[in-house]
Design an enzyme around this catalytic site. Structure first.
Site, PDB file in Angstrom:
ATOM      1  N   HIS A 612       0.834  -1.206   0.000  1.00  0.00           N
ATOM      2  CA  HIS A 612       0.000   0.000   0.000  1.00  0.00           C
ATOM      3  C   HIS A 612       0.872   1.260   0.000  1.00  0.00           C
ATOM      4  O   HIS A 612       0.679   2.163  -0.819  1.00  0.00           O
ATOM      5  CB  HIS A 612      -0.901  -0.027   1.236  1.00  0.00           C
ATOM      6  N   GLU A 613       1.837   1.305   0.911  1.00  0.00           N
ATOM      7  CA  GLU A 613       2.678   2.499   0.999  1.00  0.00           C
ATOM      8  C   GLU A 613       3.539   2.657  -0.254  1.00  0.00           C
ATOM      9  O   GLU A 613       3.831   3.778  -0.690  1.00  0.00           O
ATOM     10  CB  GLU A 613       3.561   2.427   2.243  1.00  0.00           C
TER      11      GLU A 613
END
Length: 833
Positions: A612-613
């Site tokens: 996600h990051e």
């Protein structure tokens, strides 16, 4: 980052720096996105019921790119160099490390400064840097104000100068924000805090600067000037004008003063709301109600204080959470639910006062509600459109939600009657965690899940991400030696992002392991954006600008005193001019690898978090916008999560698992059947989670409607009514769970954003990548139509192009309904159908 808001301390620091006594409202126009996560990221499994979506950065930002290499698609995407880089990454991140001790470079070597910035070699450098930044900013402000006096050429540069003013301040503010959150040295933290507060305070002063507003409005009212601007420049100009107006700058003096007062009140109320503690209230729970809890749970609860034979369950503690999951006696669960979700009256009063003041602020600006004020520059545009989206999404998921609920009710029937047939019993809010735990335990046993963490060391995941990006976008990661003074902790790694011609694209600093002084969460920080720099005309700042008292400065005498933060620039193939390369920081809280325990092994939620990051980092890396204010993740709040959520679809599909997952000791591939069983168990109740998020988004919209202006407004009663009208479990009268919904402050009226981007990401995945997740043509399409533009284009138009769906291009209520009807796919499930 939520738009900076000036505290009393920030205004005082600004006064010290700028010699100004001006008061400042909520900042909007200039600080678009210092990367401050309003709350920690949460993994997709095990998320608390009131947890946020995965960050509107970190993040994420309000108003938080063009391709760096416009080349033909190569025939082969896997090279020996790429494989070697991936192997180096795996070894680097899996090697034992320490939170303390010396870095790999000698302290006798020259100090390059943090991020290799010579201006940041020691804590004492921050005040000097802030002062230089302030002086340059004052010259720029004066130059912009005087632009109409100096003719058409200067007016044509107003947008660039405003953007450069923002970048000049944000360059220091963003670096300071990272340092004050991640640096282990208190002296660095204090110096960064002072620089951050001082420059944010000054920036807040600029957000009520009528001269800047009048000049940008003059540009936008001149058809000839507008025609001369690029689409991106025009977008930036409109953003500035809108954000100035959101700060009340267009109001009469008395109303503007009231706007400032309300903004200050909201800041104080918000901080009070977020810092509130559960309080000293305890709930009595008779010992006999714990009959049947598992032995380890009973042992853990043995330490709970007792009075008259009853356990005293504290409000908001682990004790209540544990009882909700494991107590067969419904009376115990009901008591635990009240303990976990109740709140003191003063905390509820604070929330309701916050909502009333927001309603007053909206009324002052002529808006119908705070939601209407907030959504005007978002994809949703209007509160009614958000409601349409949520209604369509709820209808789409209704059958799946009901199936999930009936599965839990069947478990309750079996426990109460011993039968698998007959009427399903009623189901209450305090039943959910207990029967969900039973359901997941049963699903796990039936699927015979095996441990997957040994196949997901930090090194293998990071190397796999590099391979994935290389195949999709022609980018890969390359480990680089850190220099003395470059990083803030010895286990922070510098990763260069390069293209297929080995040209630098940007830098990622990976600070992935837990330290005592680090926030226990994941976040993406943008320390520097991509921006064109060769057209800056720094000499013109001295030629046309002056200090606030009218003093003109000689460039020969004051060039050093007004020198901005360094930003090395490079030519970019296929584009005119030079660009500064983006720098981002990834903060995570993973277990540290050691010689005793081996590499850091990730659970599934942590793997998803890293993917996600990295989606945010990718968004930043691929930007080559001319303007800082629309670079990468500096885009609409309800669009910024799309790239990061899309990455969650990749993480669980078989072809990507083959790239990423291998045993840390043997390099054996993870059998996909093991992961498939794990996902089926972990996500078997995901529709209920989605429904709960829909209810939270609806509550957020109701709280920020005109309802908050009613003197009889009761947030607790409104919550109960919402559950009775739209929920699948009845509301619980008198339980003020909304007091724990901290994102009502940071995400006021925009909490729907994560659901919205989940729906869009599901559609993009299905249309572009589901059939072939490593399709380079699909990657190039998503990059060229979405990622490269940041916030420089209308996101609805970008989506219409990438999805080849003109019906959504207008971004009206019908488009919002369409997105809701798309629904949200069960990530990792559709890839196996």
């Amino acid at each position: 980052m939520p738009l900076a808001q000036a505290s009393a301390a920030a205004r005082a620091a600004a006064a010290r720096l700028a010699g100004s006594n001006a008061r400042a409202p909520a900042a909007r126009a200039l600080l678009r996105a210092a990367a401050w996560p309003p709350a920690p990221d949460a993994g997709s499994s095990g998320r608390p019921s009131w947890a946020p979506p995965r960050r509107p950065a970190a993040l994420v930002a309000r108003g938080l790119s063009r391709s760096c290499a416009a080349a033909a698609v190569p025939v082969s995407h896997s090279t020996r160099t790429a494989d070697a880089d991936a192997a180096t990454l795996r070894a680097l991140f899996d090697a034992p490390t320490s939170a303390h001790g010396s870095t790999s470079t000698s302290s006798a070597a020259p100090n390059t400064g943090l991020f290799r910035l010579p201006s940041l070699k020691s804590p004492a450098d921050f005040p000097a840097l802030a002062q230089r930044t302030l002086l340059r900013a004052q010259l720029l402000v004066s130059r912009i104000e005087r632009a109409p006096q100096h003719g058409e050429r200067e007016m044509a540069e107003v947008v660039r100068m405003l953007d450069r003013l923002s970048d000049t301040l944000c360059g220091v503010i963003d670096a300071a924000e990272l340092v004050r959150n991640a640096h282990p040295d208190p002296e660095w933290v204090q110096a960064a805090n002072e620089a951050y507060e001082g420059l944010c305070g000054y920036m807040n002063v600029l957000n009520t600067h009528t001269g800047l507003y009048q000049v940008v409005s003059q540009v936008l009212s001149d058809p000839k000037l507008c025609a001369s601007l690029s689409e991106e420049a025009l977008s930036v100009a409109i953003v500035f004008q809108r954000d100035f107006e959101k700060s009340g700058i267009h109001l009469p003096p008395a109303s503007r003063a009231r706007f400032v007062d309300l903004s200050d009140e909201l800041l104080v109320l918000g901080r009070k709301f977020l810092s509130a503690q559960p309080g000293g209230t305890t709930h009595a729970l008779p010992q006999e109600w714990l009959a049947g809890v598992p032995g380890p749970v009973g042992s853990a609860l043995a330490s709970v204080p007792r009075r008259n034979g009853a356990l005293q369950i504290p409000a908001g503690g682990w004790e209540a959470q544990t009882i909700l999951k494991y107590a067969p006696d419904e009376r115990a669960r009901q008591t635990a639910f009240a303990a976990l979700n109740g709140a003191p009256k003063d905390q509820v009063d604070t929330l309701e006062e916050l909502l009333r003041r927001r309603a007053d602020l909206a009324d002052l600006t002529g808006s119908e509600s705070f939601a209407e004020l907030t959504l005007s520059d978002k994809m949703a545009k209007r509160p009614e459109n958000v409601t349409e989206f949520l209604a369509a999404l709820s209808e789409h998921h209704c059958p799946r939600v009901q199936r999930n609920l009936d599965e839990l009710r069947a478990l309750k029937r079996r426990e109460l009657t011993g039968k698998d047939s007959g009427p399903l019993p009623s189901f209450n809010a305090w039943d959910r965690d207990y029967y969900a735990t039973q359901h997941l335990r049963s699903a796990s046993l039936q699927s015979s899940t095996r441990p997957i963490a040994p196949f997901y060391s930090v090194g293998t995941v990071f190397a796999g991400l590099s391979k994935l990006f290389e195949r999709l976008y022609g980018l890969r990661f390359r480990a680089a030696q850190t220099q003395h003074g470059e990083v803030w902790a010895p286990d922070v790694h510098r990763i260069e992002v390069v293209n297929e011609d080995n040209e630098a694209v940007g830098t990622v600093y990976a600070d992935l392991y837990a330290r005592e002084e680090k926030p226990p969460s994941a976040a993406h920080y943008t320390v520097r954006c991509s921006r064109r720099t060769d057209a800056d005309d720094l000499h013109g700042d001295f030629q046309f600008g002056a200090l606030p008292d009218g003093t003109r400065l000689s460039e020969r005498d004051y060039a050093e005193e007004a020198r901005p933060l360094e930003a090395e620039s490079f030519p970019v193939r296929g584009k005119e001019g030079k660009y500064q390369l983006p720098t981002v920081v990834l903060l995570c809280d993973f277990v540290r690898p050691s010689s005793e325990t081996g590499p850091s092994l990730l659970n599934w939620a942590e793997v998803e978090t890293l993917f996600h990051e990295m989606g945010h980092a990718l968004h930043s890396m691929l930007g080559r916008t001319e303007y800082h204010n629309v670079s990468g993740t500096r885009c609409a709040t309800d669009f910024v999560e799309l790239p990061s959520i899309l990455m969650e679809h990749f993480v669980s599909c078989p072809t990507v698992v083959g790239l990423v997952a291998s045993h840390h000791a043997t390099s054996a591939a993870l059998p996909y059947s093991a992961l498939e069983a794990h996902l089926a168990a972990a996500r078997s109740l995901e529709s209920l989670d989605t429904h709960h998020q829909v209810l939270l988004a609806l509550l957020d919209q109701h709280y920020h409607s005109r309802a908050a202006s009613d003197p009889a407004f009761d947030s607790t009663a409104a919550l109960c009514a919402l559950h009775n009208e739209r929920g699948v479990m009845p509301g619980v009268p008198g339980v003020a769970a909304q007091a724990h919904f901290g994102h009502l402050f940071g995400y006021g009226a925009t909490y729907y954003s994560y659901l919205f981007d989940r729906a869009i990401a599901s559609r993009v995945w299905a249309k572009l990548f589901q059939a072939n997740p490593l399709d380079r043509e699909a990657g190039e399409k998503f990059k060229s139509h979405v990622l490269v533009h940041g916030g420089g284009r209308d996101p609805w138009e970008m989506l219409a192009e990438v999805l080849e769906d003109d019906s959504i291009a207008r971004g009206d209520n019908k488009a919002m309904q369409t997105v809701g009807r798309w629904g949200i796919a069960d990530v990792g499930v559709e890839a196996r159908r």
